[in-house]
Design a protein around this motif. Sequence first.
Motif: not given
Length: 548
Positions: A365-377
């Motif tokens: 969730l933190q990474r998503w909020q930081a802009g990482v939206h790729e599931a694979k990554q």
Amino acid sequence: MEPKEAALLSSILHLPAGITITSVHPSATDLVVRVVCCSWSMPCPECHQLSDRIHSNYQRTVSDLPCAGRNVILVLTVRKFVCTTPTCSHKIFTERLVGLVESYGRMTSRLIALVQALGLGAGGQMGTRLADRTAIATTPSTLLRHLMQLPTPPTPAVRVLGVDDFAWKKRFTYGTILVDLERRKIIDVLADRESATVETWLKAHPEVEIVSRDRGKEFAKAATLGAPQARQVVDRFHLVKNLSEVLQQILGHCRAEIRLGEAPSSEVEQPAEEPTGPLPTTATWQQRTPAHVKKAHQARQASRDDRYEQMTALRAQGLTQREVAKRMGMSERAVRTWLKRGAAPTNERHVRRRSVFDPYAAYVLQRWQAGVHEAKQLYEEIQAQGFSGTVRIVQRFVQALRDDPEKITLAPATAADRFSSRTASWLFIRDPKQLSTQKQAELELICQRSETARKTYALTQQFMSMLRLRRGQQFETWLAAVEASQIPELRRFAQGLLKDKSAVVAGLTLSYSNGPVEAQVHKLKLVKRSMFGRAKLPLLRQRLLHAA
Ligand SMILES: [Zn+2]
């Protein structure tokens, strides 16, 4: 119809003597039975003189008890007689069908009795559904009307009375429940919890010798004015409950101390009440439930929590698990499981299983909020941290975030993993001998971390053992120890008890307890709930008093 055949049918339908069947017409759903009254003469209701002069007759239709799944309709030919007494004011009278049906009734007396029994047992809605299943045509309002016609059973003389309030509508309106503590039965339900209302009731019952009540001013006043002859007893249930509330405050205040450092076991963790702060390391994620569903869940959970507290309070008073189960109308097994668990069961476990993804949800969730939206990554990142699940799980989580990020909430792992002052307060109250090794360790940890908690625990156990062993004579000693402790919340609690001293000491000494009242309040709530908000006082009272 042959007389023999008619007599046989009459005996099958169990019709009163003097009533003869003339014909029977079965259909798929109904059984229409034509009957006449066969006595030659009838007494006038006014002058009691027998008359055999028939003036006229008419037909009346009444429903009777169903027969083999068919609705039975009696078509009665009712005769009118002429009174032969010249001076009588009743010129014409109608014959009475005593025992079968009332003058203007549309149902036979025995059908009404059945409908009333259904209503008492199951309430209006459910009663109507049950009636329908047995081929009785009725409506909730008819059923309720018949229920209200039942005479209220007389109140038996009561020696030991338990008084408590209950919520009609939580935080808005309250009523009073009166329980015969010797018979363990509800004897009355009053519309409010005003002192004057209870006082009036008590004045009408001078036989009351003991009034067991809570620590509120209203009931104390009612008992003093309405039953001066009676001895007042503060019931142990409320003493324990009040103490648990005080403990919650104290534990809430020393939560910071208790949480210092990392817990060796993961038992004592993030406080549930803390709204902000860092994300928990272990979290479950879930899609936010709609408000109304959540509200219903919360209400049910609150009710379960109440039950748990009640059970703990009873158990802490020294009752066996079997006795607790009996008083609360629960199975012994459920009581054992709840107590072992140290809390009421929650919905969480049923709604959602734990997932291998849970420990990584907060990170993702933190990474998503930081802009990482790729599931694979994201998958690769957590895989490097030890995630053993599939990429599919991460894709689902990411999809849910894409759909509506607002809908994702993170919650501490389970209810048992949180430190909640409410749960801990009950840990303090329980007899340590009854706690599991795990719970004992949890308790020890709390006392090690906080000096206040340690002192509070000692004083709590002193109080509880005084209460369990009925050693009211130790009350003064306990008061002195509390004064010396310098814990303000406990001192306030003790000072409050001192104001109501004789009733408190009686509660700590005598064997009467409001435990049964609490069980009856629960029963009342169940009946109330089964009535779908139509639970007006007269109806509720009717059902409870007849059930008792
Ligand atoms: Zn007459």
